[in-house]
Write a protein that holds these residues in place. Sequence first.
Motif, mmCIF file in Angstrom:
data_model
loop_
_atom_site.group_PDB
_atom_site.id
_atom_site.type_symbol
_atom_site.label_atom_id
_atom_site.label_comp_id
_atom_site.label_asym_id
_atom_site.label_seq_id
_atom_site.Cartn_x
_atom_site.Cartn_y
_atom_site.Cartn_z
ATOM 1 N N LEU A 171 31.103 13.698 -37.441
ATOM 2 C CA LEU A 171 30.508 13.018 -36.297
ATOM 3 C C LEU A 171 30.837 13.944 -34.987
ATOM 4 O O LEU A 171 30.095 14.174 -34.055
ATOM 5 C CB LEU A 171 30.845 11.514 -35.893
ATOM 6 N N ASP A 172 32.365 14.345 -35.095
ATOM 7 C CA ASP A 172 32.972 15.184 -33.820
ATOM 8 C C ASP A 172 31.788 16.550 -33.542
ATOM 9 O O ASP A 172 31.531 16.824 -32.492
ATOM 10 C CB ASP A 172 33.992 15.385 -34.096
ATOM 11 N N ARG A 179 28.506 15.450 -32.129
ATOM 12 C CA ARG A 179 28.712 14.937 -30.711
ATOM 13 C C ARG A 179 28.991 16.278 -29.756
ATOM 14 O O ARG A 179 28.511 16.173 -28.685
ATOM 15 C CB ARG A 179 29.784 13.645 -30.848
ATOM 16 N N ASP A 182 27.309 9.315 -23.893
ATOM 17 C CA ASP A 182 28.275 9.110 -25.207
ATOM 18 C C ASP A 182 27.895 7.693 -25.679
ATOM 19 O O ASP A 182 27.372 6.919 -24.946
ATOM 20 C CB ASP A 182 29.975 8.915 -24.885
ATOM 21 N N GLU A 209 29.170 4.380 -28.694
ATOM 22 C CA GLU A 209 29.952 3.938 -29.530
ATOM 23 C C GLU A 209 29.597 2.673 -30.146
ATOM 24 O O GLU A 209 29.122 1.884 -29.627
ATOM 25 C CB GLU A 209 31.330 3.714 -28.670
ATOM 26 N N THR A 266 36.639 13.127 -21.822
ATOM 27 C CA THR A 266 35.874 14.368 -22.016
ATOM 28 C C THR A 266 35.193 14.938 -20.754
ATOM 29 O O THR A 266 35.066 16.150 -20.436
ATOM 30 C CB THR A 266 34.748 13.869 -23.112
ATOM 31 N N ARG A 268 24.476 7.141 -36.809
ATOM 32 C CA ARG A 268 25.148 7.964 -35.693
ATOM 33 C C ARG A 268 25.008 9.495 -35.664
ATOM 34 O O ARG A 268 24.574 9.731 -34.494
ATOM 35 C CB ARG A 268 26.666 7.634 -35.696
ATOM 36 N N SER A 269 24.870 10.085 -36.724
ATOM 37 C CA SER A 269 24.619 11.707 -36.543
ATOM 38 C C SER A 269 23.165 11.847 -36.114
ATOM 39 O O SER A 269 23.023 12.727 -35.329
ATOM 40 C CB SER A 269 24.807 12.190 -38.329
ATOM 41 N N TRP A 286 22.934 10.933 -32.357
ATOM 42 C CA TRP A 286 23.406 12.080 -31.766
ATOM 43 C C TRP A 286 22.544 13.539 -31.585
ATOM 44 O O TRP A 286 22.408 14.134 -30.507
ATOM 45 C CB TRP A 286 24.661 12.639 -32.274
#
Length: 435
Positions: free
Chosen positions: A86-87, A90, A175, A177, A221, A377-378, A381
Amino acid sequence: MAYGRKVFDLRRRLAGVVDSRRAPQTSAALVAAAVFYTGLLRIRSFNALEPRLREKPFLRLVGAAPERECLCSVDTVGRSLCGMDLDSVRAIVVAMLEKAERNKVFREGWYGALRYVAIDGWEPFCSRHRRCPECLVRRVRIKDKDGKTIKVVPEYYHRYAVALLIDERFDLVIDIEPVLPKDLRPLVVKGKGPTARLVKASLDEGELTAATRLIRRVKQTFGWIDVVVGDALYANGPFLTTLDSLGLGAVIIAHKETDEPLREALHLWKDQAPHKIVEDETAHERMALWDCRDLETLSTYEGKIRCVRGTVTRLKRPDEPPSTWCMLVTGKATRLAPEKVLAVARARWHIENTGFHQWTTRWRLGHVFRHHPVALRSLFWLFLAAYDLLTLFQYLQLRSYGRDCGKNVTRTISRLIDEMLDELAGWQRLAWDSS
Ligand SMILES: [Zn+2]
Protein backbone atom coordinates in the motif's frame (compact mmCIF):
# COMPACT_ATOMS: atom_id res chain seq x y z
CA MET A 1 -0.58 11.26 -20.86
CA ALA A 2 2.29 13.35 -22.07
CA TYR A 3 1.45 15.84 -19.31
CA GLY A 4 1.41 13.09 -16.65
CA ARG A 5 4.71 11.73 -17.84
CA LYS A 6 6.47 15.03 -18.36
CA VAL A 7 5.32 16.93 -15.30
CA PHE A 8 4.77 14.12 -12.78
CA ASP A 9 7.05 11.38 -14.07
CA LEU A 10 4.03 9.08 -14.08
CA ARG A 11 5.76 6.15 -15.74
CA ARG A 12 8.43 5.98 -13.04
CA ARG A 13 5.84 6.42 -10.27
CA LEU A 14 3.78 3.50 -11.55
CA ALA A 15 6.97 1.47 -11.96
CA GLY A 16 7.59 1.88 -8.23
CA VAL A 17 4.56 -0.26 -7.29
CA VAL A 18 5.38 -3.69 -5.84
CA ASP A 19 3.32 -6.65 -4.64
CA SER A 20 3.88 -9.86 -2.70
CA ARG A 21 3.76 -12.35 -5.62
CA ARG A 22 7.00 -14.23 -6.27
CA ALA A 23 8.59 -13.93 -9.71
CA PRO A 24 5.33 -12.96 -11.45
CA GLN A 25 5.08 -13.04 -15.26
CA THR A 26 3.35 -9.67 -15.21
CA SER A 27 4.96 -7.22 -12.82
CA ALA A 28 2.98 -5.29 -10.20
CA ALA A 29 4.04 -2.12 -12.02
CA LEU A 30 2.25 -3.21 -15.23
CA VAL A 31 -0.82 -4.27 -13.25
CA ALA A 32 -0.79 -0.90 -11.46
CA ALA A 33 -0.62 0.88 -14.82
CA ALA A 34 -3.55 -1.22 -16.13
CA VAL A 35 -5.67 -0.37 -13.06
CA PHE A 36 -4.66 3.31 -13.23
CA TYR A 37 -5.97 3.50 -16.82
CA THR A 38 -9.05 1.47 -15.87
CA GLY A 39 -9.81 4.32 -13.47
CA LEU A 40 -8.86 7.13 -15.81
CA LEU A 41 -10.83 5.75 -18.77
CA ARG A 42 -13.81 4.76 -16.60
CA ILE A 43 -13.73 1.11 -17.60
CA ARG A 44 -16.68 -0.11 -15.61
CA SER A 45 -15.62 -3.55 -14.34
CA PHE A 46 -12.94 -6.22 -14.57
CA ASN A 47 -15.18 -7.98 -17.08
CA ALA A 48 -15.02 -4.91 -19.30
CA LEU A 49 -11.27 -4.71 -18.75
CA GLU A 50 -10.63 -8.33 -19.82
CA PRO A 51 -10.75 -7.80 -23.62
CA ARG A 52 -8.69 -4.61 -23.33
CA LEU A 53 -5.83 -6.55 -21.78
CA ARG A 54 -5.09 -7.96 -25.24
CA GLU A 55 -5.82 -4.85 -27.32
CA LYS A 56 -2.83 -3.03 -28.76
CA PRO A 57 -3.81 0.57 -27.84
CA PHE A 58 -4.29 -0.44 -24.22
CA LEU A 59 -1.04 -2.43 -24.14
CA ARG A 60 0.79 0.60 -25.51
CA LEU A 61 -0.86 2.78 -22.93
CA VAL A 62 0.39 0.66 -20.00
CA GLY A 63 3.82 0.27 -21.58
CA ALA A 64 3.58 -3.47 -22.39
CA ALA A 65 3.59 -3.28 -26.21
CA PRO A 66 5.17 -4.18 -28.52
CA GLU A 67 6.82 -6.92 -26.41
CA ARG A 68 3.56 -8.57 -25.39
CA GLU A 69 0.42 -9.74 -27.12
CA CYS A 70 -1.57 -9.94 -23.90
CA LEU A 71 -0.93 -8.39 -20.52
CA CYS A 72 -2.44 -11.02 -18.21
CA SER A 73 -5.85 -12.28 -17.11
CA VAL A 74 -8.11 -10.19 -14.88
CA ASP A 75 -7.58 -12.89 -12.21
CA THR A 76 -3.93 -11.95 -12.18
CA VAL A 77 -4.88 -8.27 -11.88
CA GLY A 78 -7.03 -9.17 -8.85
CA ARG A 79 -4.31 -11.32 -7.25
CA SER A 80 -1.73 -8.59 -7.68
CA LEU A 81 -4.08 -5.99 -6.13
CA CYS A 82 -4.63 -8.25 -3.08
CA GLY A 83 -0.90 -8.38 -2.41
CA MET A 84 0.02 -4.82 -3.37
CA ASP A 85 2.26 -2.88 -1.06
CA LEU A 86 0.00 0.00 0.00
CA ASP A 87 2.83 2.42 0.71
CA SER A 88 4.14 1.89 -2.82
CA VAL A 89 0.75 2.79 -4.38
CA ARG A 90 0.08 5.68 -2.03
CA ALA A 91 3.51 7.03 -3.06
CA ILE A 92 2.12 7.90 -6.52
CA VAL A 93 -0.35 10.43 -5.07
CA VAL A 94 2.20 11.73 -2.57
CA ALA A 95 4.82 12.30 -5.30
CA MET A 96 2.28 14.00 -7.54
CA LEU A 97 1.17 16.43 -4.84
CA GLU A 98 4.71 17.17 -3.72
CA LYS A 99 5.66 17.92 -7.29
CA ALA A 100 2.62 20.20 -7.70
CA GLU A 101 3.63 21.98 -4.50
CA ARG A 102 7.19 22.44 -5.76
CA ASN A 103 5.72 23.81 -8.98
CA LYS A 104 3.95 26.42 -6.83
CA VAL A 105 0.44 25.20 -7.66
CA PHE A 106 -0.65 25.72 -4.04
CA ARG A 107 1.84 28.46 -3.22
CA GLU A 108 -0.64 31.29 -3.08
CA GLY A 109 -3.02 29.43 -0.83
CA TRP A 110 -6.65 30.43 -0.67
CA TYR A 111 -8.32 32.70 1.90
CA GLY A 112 -5.67 34.27 4.14
CA ALA A 113 -2.97 32.62 1.99
CA LEU A 114 -3.54 29.34 3.87
CA ARG A 115 -3.81 25.76 2.59
CA TYR A 116 -6.94 23.89 3.65
CA VAL A 117 -7.72 20.22 4.02
CA ALA A 118 -11.30 19.02 4.46
CA ILE A 119 -11.83 15.70 6.23
CA ASP A 120 -14.93 13.56 6.11
CA GLY A 121 -16.18 10.00 6.27
CA TRP A 122 -16.85 8.14 3.03
CA GLU A 123 -18.75 4.88 2.58
CA PRO A 124 -18.26 3.63 -0.98
CA PHE A 125 -20.48 0.52 -0.82
CA CYS A 126 -22.31 -1.94 1.40
CA SER A 127 -23.39 -5.55 0.97
CA ARG A 128 -25.72 -8.02 2.67
CA HIS A 129 -23.89 -11.03 1.27
CA ARG A 130 -20.17 -10.65 1.00
CA ARG A 131 -17.69 -9.71 3.65
CA CYS A 132 -13.95 -9.51 4.15
CA PRO A 133 -11.85 -9.16 7.32
CA GLU A 134 -11.89 -5.35 7.06
CA CYS A 135 -15.68 -5.11 6.74
CA LEU A 136 -17.59 -3.17 9.38
CA VAL A 137 -20.95 -4.67 10.36
CA ARG A 138 -24.29 -3.07 11.24
CA ARG A 139 -27.73 -4.58 11.73
CA VAL A 140 -30.45 -3.37 9.38
CA ARG A 141 -34.18 -3.96 9.60
CA ILE A 142 -35.94 -5.48 6.62
CA LYS A 143 -39.47 -4.13 6.50
CA ASP A 144 -42.54 -5.36 4.67
CA LYS A 145 -44.75 -3.04 2.63
CA ASP A 146 -46.68 -1.92 5.73
CA GLY A 147 -43.46 -0.83 7.39
CA LYS A 148 -43.40 -3.74 9.85
CA THR A 149 -39.98 -5.21 10.61
CA ILE A 150 -39.88 -8.79 9.37
CA LYS A 151 -36.26 -9.53 10.14
CA VAL A 152 -32.95 -7.99 11.13
CA VAL A 153 -29.95 -8.85 8.96
CA PRO A 154 -26.25 -7.95 9.09
CA GLU A 155 -24.98 -5.47 6.51
CA TYR A 156 -21.28 -5.29 5.69
CA TYR A 157 -19.63 -2.07 4.62
CA HIS A 158 -16.37 -0.17 4.44
CA ARG A 159 -15.87 3.33 5.67
CA TYR A 160 -12.88 5.59 5.16
CA ALA A 161 -11.76 8.91 6.52
CA VAL A 162 -10.76 11.04 3.52
CA ALA A 163 -8.59 14.16 3.36
CA LEU A 164 -9.19 16.49 0.42
CA LEU A 165 -7.20 19.60 -0.36
CA ILE A 166 -9.78 22.30 -1.09
CA ASP A 167 -9.49 25.64 -2.80
CA GLU A 168 -11.61 27.60 -5.20
CA ARG A 169 -10.19 25.90 -8.27
CA PHE A 170 -9.98 22.23 -7.41
CA ASP A 171 -10.29 19.50 -4.82
CA LEU A 172 -7.48 16.98 -4.70
CA VAL A 173 -7.42 13.80 -2.65
CA ILE A 174 -4.42 13.69 -0.40
CA ASP A 175 -4.99 10.67 1.83
CA ILE A 176 -7.47 8.01 2.90
CA GLU A 177 -7.56 5.80 5.97
CA PRO A 178 -9.96 2.91 6.70
CA VAL A 179 -12.18 2.84 9.78
CA LEU A 180 -11.15 -0.49 11.33
CA PRO A 181 -13.49 -3.24 12.58
CA LYS A 182 -13.02 -4.38 16.18
CA ASP A 183 -10.99 -7.47 15.24
CA LEU A 184 -8.31 -5.37 13.55
CA ARG A 185 -8.03 -2.66 16.18
CA PRO A 186 -4.96 -2.55 18.37
CA LEU A 187 -5.35 -4.14 21.82
CA VAL A 188 -6.45 -1.79 24.59
CA VAL A 189 -5.30 -1.65 28.23
CA LYS A 190 -8.03 -2.60 30.69
CA GLY A 191 -7.75 -2.02 34.43
CA LYS A 192 -5.00 -0.27 36.37
CA GLY A 193 -1.79 -1.18 38.18
CA PRO A 194 -0.90 -4.87 38.60
CA THR A 195 -4.27 -6.08 37.32
CA ALA A 196 -3.97 -4.14 34.03
CA ARG A 197 -4.17 -6.34 30.95
CA LEU A 198 -4.40 -6.04 27.21
CA VAL A 199 -7.77 -6.92 25.77
CA LYS A 200 -9.40 -6.87 22.34
CA ALA A 201 -11.52 -3.83 21.52
CA SER A 202 -15.22 -4.57 21.90
CA LEU A 203 -16.53 -2.19 19.23
CA ASP A 204 -15.68 -1.19 15.68
CA GLU A 205 -13.59 1.94 15.50
CA GLY A 206 -15.27 5.35 15.08
CA GLU A 207 -14.59 7.73 12.20
CA LEU A 208 -12.92 10.16 14.60
CA THR A 209 -10.23 7.62 15.54
CA ALA A 210 -9.43 6.85 11.89
CA ALA A 211 -9.46 10.57 11.04
CA THR A 212 -7.01 11.31 13.85
CA ARG A 213 -4.60 8.70 12.41
CA LEU A 214 -5.20 10.18 8.96
CA ILE A 215 -4.54 13.79 9.92
CA ARG A 216 -1.28 12.91 11.73
CA ARG A 217 -0.01 11.21 8.59
CA VAL A 218 -1.22 14.09 6.39
CA LYS A 219 0.72 16.64 8.42
CA GLN A 220 3.78 14.39 8.54
CA THR A 221 3.69 13.96 4.74
CA PHE A 222 2.60 17.43 3.68
CA GLY A 223 4.08 19.86 6.18
CA TRP A 224 2.70 22.85 4.24
CA ILE A 225 -0.95 22.17 5.12
CA ASP A 226 -2.30 24.89 7.46
CA VAL A 227 -5.95 24.35 8.35
CA VAL A 228 -8.36 21.42 8.78
CA VAL A 229 -12.03 21.87 7.86
CA GLY A 230 -14.55 19.41 9.28
CA ASP A 231 -18.19 18.79 10.15
CA ALA A 232 -19.78 18.70 13.60
CA LEU A 233 -18.35 15.25 14.39
CA TYR A 234 -14.97 16.96 14.79
CA ALA A 235 -16.23 19.74 17.07
CA ASN A 236 -14.69 18.33 20.23
CA GLY A 237 -11.80 19.21 22.54
CA PRO A 238 -9.59 16.14 22.03
CA PHE A 239 -9.61 16.50 18.23
CA LEU A 240 -8.90 20.26 18.38
CA THR A 241 -6.07 19.49 20.84
CA THR A 242 -4.57 16.98 18.37
CA LEU A 243 -4.70 19.62 15.62
CA ASP A 244 -3.00 22.13 17.94
CA SER A 245 -0.20 19.71 18.72
CA LEU A 246 0.36 19.24 14.98
CA GLY A 247 0.47 22.99 14.36
CA LEU A 248 -2.80 22.89 12.40
CA GLY A 249 -5.58 25.45 12.61
CA ALA A 250 -9.24 24.46 12.39
CA VAL A 251 -12.57 25.60 10.98
CA ILE A 252 -15.15 23.13 12.32
CA ILE A 253 -18.92 23.26 11.95
CA ALA A 254 -20.73 23.35 15.31
CA HIS A 255 -24.36 22.18 15.47
CA LYS A 256 -25.24 21.46 19.05
CA GLU A 257 -26.42 24.62 20.74
CA THR A 258 -26.09 22.98 24.15
CA ASP A 259 -22.39 22.15 23.68
CA GLU A 260 -19.61 24.48 24.71
CA PRO A 261 -18.24 26.78 23.44
CA LEU A 262 -21.18 27.43 21.07
CA ARG A 263 -23.56 27.65 24.04
CA GLU A 264 -21.54 30.47 25.58
CA ALA A 265 -21.24 32.30 22.24
CA LEU A 266 -25.00 32.10 21.60
CA HIS A 267 -25.60 33.42 25.09
CA LEU A 268 -23.30 36.40 24.45
CA TRP A 269 -24.85 37.12 21.04
CA LYS A 270 -28.42 36.82 22.27
CA ASP A 271 -29.41 40.46 22.04
CA GLN A 272 -26.66 41.70 19.78
CA ALA A 273 -27.17 43.00 16.28
CA PRO A 274 -24.87 41.43 13.66
CA HIS A 275 -21.26 42.59 14.06
CA LYS A 276 -20.80 42.78 10.34
CA ILE A 277 -22.95 42.65 7.23
CA VAL A 278 -21.41 41.66 3.92
CA GLU A 279 -23.14 41.68 0.56
CA ASP A 280 -21.80 39.44 -2.14
CA GLU A 281 -23.06 40.83 -5.41
CA THR A 282 -21.86 38.02 -7.64
CA ALA A 283 -23.50 35.34 -5.49
CA HIS A 284 -26.56 37.53 -4.76
CA GLU A 285 -26.23 36.91 -1.04
CA ARG A 286 -26.26 38.93 2.12
CA MET A 287 -24.29 37.61 5.07
CA ALA A 288 -24.91 38.71 8.65
CA LEU A 289 -22.00 37.78 10.91
CA TRP A 290 -21.42 37.45 14.64
CA ASP A 291 -17.92 36.92 15.95
CA CYS A 292 -16.60 36.01 19.38
CA ARG A 293 -12.94 35.41 20.14
CA ASP A 294 -11.11 33.81 23.05
CA LEU A 295 -13.79 31.49 24.43
CA GLU A 296 -12.43 29.18 27.10
CA THR A 297 -15.55 27.30 28.18
CA LEU A 298 -14.73 23.94 26.53
CA SER A 299 -13.17 21.96 29.39
CA THR A 300 -11.48 19.36 27.14
CA TYR A 301 -9.47 21.99 25.25
CA GLU A 302 -6.78 24.15 26.81
CA GLY A 303 -6.55 26.99 24.30
CA LYS A 304 -8.89 29.71 23.21
CA ILE A 305 -11.61 29.09 20.64
CA ARG A 306 -13.22 31.63 18.37
CA CYS A 307 -16.87 31.21 17.44
CA VAL A 308 -18.36 32.67 14.28
CA ARG A 309 -22.00 32.59 13.24
CA GLY A 310 -23.19 33.59 9.81
CA THR A 311 -26.69 33.76 8.37
CA VAL A 312 -26.97 33.79 4.62
CA THR A 313 -29.94 35.37 2.84
CA ARG A 314 -30.36 34.78 -0.85
CA LEU A 315 -31.27 38.13 -2.30
CA LYS A 316 -33.10 36.66 -5.28
CA ARG A 317 -35.29 34.56 -2.99
CA PRO A 318 -36.45 36.87 -0.24
CA ASP A 319 -39.16 34.42 0.90
CA GLU A 320 -36.65 31.72 1.74
CA PRO A 321 -35.56 31.69 5.39
CA PRO A 322 -31.83 32.48 5.79
CA SER A 323 -29.52 29.53 6.43
CA THR A 324 -27.37 29.65 9.54
CA TRP A 325 -23.86 28.35 10.06
CA CYS A 326 -21.82 28.21 13.27
CA MET A 327 -18.10 27.55 13.23
CA LEU A 328 -15.38 26.91 15.81
CA VAL A 329 -12.06 28.41 14.77
CA THR A 330 -8.61 27.75 16.23
CA GLY A 331 -4.92 28.31 15.47
CA LYS A 332 -3.86 29.92 12.20
CA ALA A 333 -7.44 30.13 10.94
CA THR A 334 -8.28 32.74 13.61
CA ARG A 335 -6.64 35.37 11.43
CA LEU A 336 -9.46 35.11 8.87
CA ALA A 337 -12.20 37.72 8.62
CA PRO A 338 -15.56 36.24 9.73
CA GLU A 339 -16.97 36.15 6.17
CA LYS A 340 -13.92 34.14 5.08
CA VAL A 341 -14.46 31.69 7.96
CA LEU A 342 -17.99 31.22 6.65
CA ALA A 343 -16.76 30.77 3.07
CA VAL A 344 -14.27 28.10 4.16
CA ALA A 345 -16.92 26.21 6.14
CA ARG A 346 -19.31 26.28 3.19
CA ALA A 347 -16.55 25.02 0.89
CA ARG A 348 -16.53 21.84 2.96
CA TRP A 349 -19.46 20.79 0.80
CA HIS A 350 -16.97 20.41 -2.01
CA ILE A 351 -15.91 17.17 -0.46
CA GLU A 352 -19.42 15.75 -0.75
CA ASN A 353 -20.39 17.28 -4.06
CA THR A 354 -17.25 17.23 -6.15
CA GLY A 355 -15.52 14.43 -4.32
CA PHE A 356 -17.80 11.67 -3.13
CA HIS A 357 -20.64 12.27 -5.59
CA GLN A 358 -18.35 12.29 -8.58
CA TRP A 359 -16.39 9.27 -7.35
CA THR A 360 -19.44 7.05 -7.13
CA THR A 361 -21.35 8.37 -10.14
CA ARG A 362 -18.46 8.78 -12.57
CA TRP A 363 -15.42 6.98 -11.22
CA ARG A 364 -17.02 3.65 -10.37
CA LEU A 365 -15.51 3.80 -6.90
CA GLY A 366 -18.71 2.33 -5.49
CA HIS A 367 -18.28 -0.75 -7.70
CA VAL A 368 -16.52 -3.59 -5.90
CA PHE A 369 -13.88 -4.69 -8.39
CA ARG A 370 -12.42 -7.11 -5.84
CA HIS A 371 -13.68 -7.44 -2.28
CA HIS A 372 -10.47 -7.75 -0.31
CA PRO A 373 -9.08 -5.20 2.19
CA VAL A 374 -5.78 -4.59 0.41
CA ALA A 375 -7.22 -4.87 -3.12
CA LEU A 376 -9.87 -2.26 -2.30
CA ARG A 377 -7.36 0.21 -0.94
CA SER A 378 -4.80 -0.37 -3.72
CA LEU A 379 -7.50 0.18 -6.32
CA PHE A 380 -8.76 3.33 -4.57
CA TRP A 381 -5.23 4.73 -4.48
CA LEU A 382 -4.73 4.10 -8.21
CA PHE A 383 -8.15 5.49 -9.17
CA LEU A 384 -7.64 8.52 -6.95
CA ALA A 385 -4.20 9.13 -8.46
CA ALA A 386 -5.96 9.21 -11.85
CA TYR A 387 -8.59 11.57 -10.41
CA ASP A 388 -5.91 13.94 -9.06
CA LEU A 389 -3.91 13.89 -12.29
CA LEU A 390 -6.98 14.64 -14.37
CA THR A 391 -8.07 17.42 -12.01
CA LEU A 392 -4.62 19.07 -12.13
CA PHE A 393 -4.49 18.70 -15.90
CA GLN A 394 -7.91 20.17 -16.37
CA TYR A 395 -7.34 23.22 -14.18
CA LEU A 396 -3.72 23.95 -15.00
CA GLN A 397 -3.61 23.08 -18.69
CA LEU A 398 -7.16 23.22 -20.01
CA ARG A 399 -8.62 26.32 -18.47
CA SER A 400 -10.30 27.48 -21.63
CA TYR A 401 -11.71 23.99 -22.19
CA GLY A 402 -13.26 24.14 -18.73
CA ARG A 403 -14.71 27.60 -19.38
CA ASP A 404 -16.23 26.50 -22.67
CA CYS A 405 -17.94 23.55 -21.01
CA GLY A 406 -19.68 25.71 -18.41
CA LYS A 407 -19.48 25.70 -14.66
CA ASN A 408 -20.34 22.09 -13.93
CA VAL A 409 -16.98 20.55 -12.98
CA THR A 410 -18.18 16.97 -12.96
CA ARG A 411 -19.73 17.24 -16.40
CA THR A 412 -16.65 18.94 -17.82
CA ILE A 413 -14.43 16.12 -16.62
CA SER A 414 -16.84 13.55 -18.03
CA ARG A 415 -16.78 15.22 -21.43
CA LEU A 416 -13.02 15.14 -21.36
CA ILE A 417 -13.03 11.40 -20.59
CA ASP A 418 -15.44 10.73 -23.47
CA GLU A 419 -13.11 12.52 -25.83
CA MET A 420 -10.11 10.58 -24.52
CA LEU A 421 -11.94 7.26 -24.98
CA ASP A 422 -12.93 8.18 -28.54
CA GLU A 423 -9.34 9.02 -29.32
CA LEU A 424 -8.02 5.83 -27.77
CA ALA A 425 -10.30 3.78 -30.01
CA GLY A 426 -9.06 5.70 -33.01
CA TRP A 427 -5.37 5.41 -32.25
CA GLN A 428 -3.63 2.99 -34.53
CA ARG A 429 -0.14 4.06 -33.77
CA LEU A 430 0.90 5.99 -30.72
CA ALA A 431 4.04 7.99 -30.45
CA TRP A 432 4.51 7.42 -26.75
CA ASP A 433 7.86 8.80 -25.98
CA SER A 434 7.20 12.48 -25.42
CA SER A 435 10.80 13.21 -24.41
ZN1 LIG B 1 -15.06 -5.97 3.25
